[in-house]
Design a protein around this motif. Structure first.
Motif, PDB file in Angstrom:
ATOM      1  N   UNK A  72       0.846  -1.202   0.000  1.00 32.48           N
ATOM      2  CA  UNK A  72       0.000   0.000   0.000  1.00 32.48           C
ATOM      3  C   UNK A  72       0.874   1.242   0.000  1.00 32.48           C
ATOM      4  N   UNK A  73       1.898   1.257   0.833  1.00 32.62           N
ATOM      5  CA  UNK A  73       2.811   2.403   0.884  1.00 32.62           C
ATOM      6  C   UNK A  73       3.492   2.620  -0.459  1.00 32.62           C
ATOM      7  N   UNK A  74       3.943   1.544  -1.085  1.00 33.34           N
ATOM      8  CA  UNK A  74       4.637   1.669  -2.374  1.00 33.34           C
ATOM      9  C   UNK A  74       3.744   2.286  -3.436  1.00 33.34           C
ATOM     10  N   UNK A  75       2.517   1.809  -3.561  1.00 40.43           N
ATOM     11  CA  UNK A  75       1.644   2.315  -4.624  1.00 40.43           C
ATOM     12  C   UNK A  75       1.154   3.729  -4.326  1.00 40.43           C
ATOM     13  N   UNK A  76       0.989   4.083  -3.062  1.00 42.16           N
ATOM     14  CA  UNK A  76       0.556   5.440  -2.731  1.00 42.16           C
ATOM     15  C   UNK A  76       1.643   6.475  -3.010  1.00 42.16           C
ATOM     16  N   UNK A  81       0.311   5.360  -9.624  1.00 42.67           N
ATOM     17  CA  UNK A  81      -0.563   4.488  -8.847  1.00 42.67           C
ATOM     18  C   UNK A  81      -0.709   3.107  -9.446  1.00 42.67           C
ATOM     19  N   UNK A  82       0.236   2.697 -10.291  1.00 40.59           N
ATOM     20  CA  UNK A  82       0.245   1.373 -10.930  1.00 40.59           C
ATOM     21  C   UNK A  82       1.660   0.818 -10.876  1.00 40.59           C
ATOM     22  N   UNK A  83       1.846  -0.306 -10.181  1.00 41.50           N
ATOM     23  CA  UNK A  83       3.169  -0.901 -10.025  1.00 41.50           C
ATOM     24  C   UNK A  83       3.101  -2.407 -10.229  1.00 41.50           C
ATOM     25  N   UNK A  84       4.258  -3.018 -10.470  1.00 39.87           N
ATOM     26  CA  UNK A  84       4.346  -4.475 -10.564  1.00 39.87           C
ATOM     27  C   UNK A  84       5.727  -4.931 -10.124  1.00 39.87           C
ATOM     28  N   UNK A  96      17.298  -9.970  -0.441  1.00 40.77           N
ATOM     29  CA  UNK A  96      16.797  -8.678  -0.895  1.00 40.77           C
ATOM     30  C   UNK A  96      15.607  -8.910  -1.811  1.00 40.77           C
ATOM     31  N   UNK A  97      14.551  -8.147  -1.582  1.00 41.95           N
ATOM     32  CA  UNK A  97      13.366  -8.297  -2.401  1.00 41.95           C
ATOM     33  C   UNK A  97      13.460  -7.344  -3.584  1.00 41.95           C
ATOM     34  N   UNK A  98      12.909  -7.774  -4.704  1.00 39.47           N
ATOM     35  CA  UNK A  98      12.930  -6.966  -5.918  1.00 39.47           C
ATOM     36  C   UNK A  98      12.157  -5.669  -5.699  1.00 39.47           C
ATOM     37  N   UNK A  99      12.635  -4.592  -6.307  1.00 40.66           N
ATOM     38  CA  UNK A  99      11.957  -3.307  -6.217  1.00 40.66           C
ATOM     39  C   UNK A  99      10.726  -3.299  -7.111  1.00 40.66           C
ATOM     40  N   UNK A 100       9.813  -2.387  -6.833  1.00 44.64           N
ATOM     41  CA  UNK A 100       8.615  -2.231  -7.649  1.00 44.64           C
ATOM     42  C   UNK A 100       8.970  -1.487  -8.937  1.00 44.64           C
ATOM     43  N   UNK A 101       8.268  -1.826 -10.018  1.00 44.78           N
ATOM     44  CA  UNK A 101       8.500  -1.215 -11.327  1.00 44.78           C
ATOM     45  C   UNK A 101       7.216  -0.511 -11.778  1.00 44.78           C
ATOM     46  N   UNK A 102       7.349   0.574 -12.558  1.00 42.28           N
ATOM     47  CA  UNK A 102       6.150   1.196 -13.133  1.00 42.28           C
ATOM     48  C   UNK A 102       5.513   0.226 -14.133  1.00 42.28           C
ATOM     49  N   UNK A 103       4.230   0.332 -14.309  1.00 41.27           N
ATOM     50  CA  UNK A 103       3.508  -0.607 -15.179  1.00 41.27           C
ATOM     51  C   UNK A 103       4.000  -0.518 -16.624  1.00 41.27           C
TER      52      UNK A 103
END
Length: 109
Positions: A72-76, A81-84, A96-103
């Motif tokens: 929730x924090x990442x997408x806000x 407002x769109x991540x994957x 280490x967990x993969x970082x979020x990417x823009x859609x």
């Protein structure tokens, strides 16, 4: 099996999280599935945003896999407002967990 869920925020908007099968080709082709996060005014609008990007067969059935507080924090904090990112079953401790990417990075061929 694809799953997902949602969280209603205090302001009335929602964050929808969906685990989807990997798209053909693209940067996520080597992974089994992807976790997609969408921030929108309601659940229907969140699914419409994904369908407008070409993900036509996207449905939210139930609330089995709601977004975590970190998701929730990442997408806000993302302007679109769109991540994957790749869906990891259970990451090993200390990994280490993969970082979020823009859609856009997922839809690019």
């Amino acid at each position: 099996m694809p799953g997902g869920g949602f969280v209603k925020l205090p302001g009335g908007s929602v964050v929808v999280a969906l685990t989807l099968p990997r798209p053909p080709g693209g940067p996520a082709a080597e992974c089994g599935s992807v976790r997609v996060l969408v921030h929108a005014v309601n659940r229907a609008r969140a699914l419409t945003r994904l369908r407008n990007l070409g993900m036509r067969a996207v449905y939210l059935r139930g609330n089995a896999e709601p977004p975590t507080p970190d998701e929730v924090t990442a997408v806000l904090h993302h302007p679109d407002g769109l991540l994957w990112r790749r869906a990891a079953a259970v990451p090993p401790p200390g990994a280490a967990q993969e970082l979020w990417h823009p859609i856009r990075a997922l839809l690019r061929s």
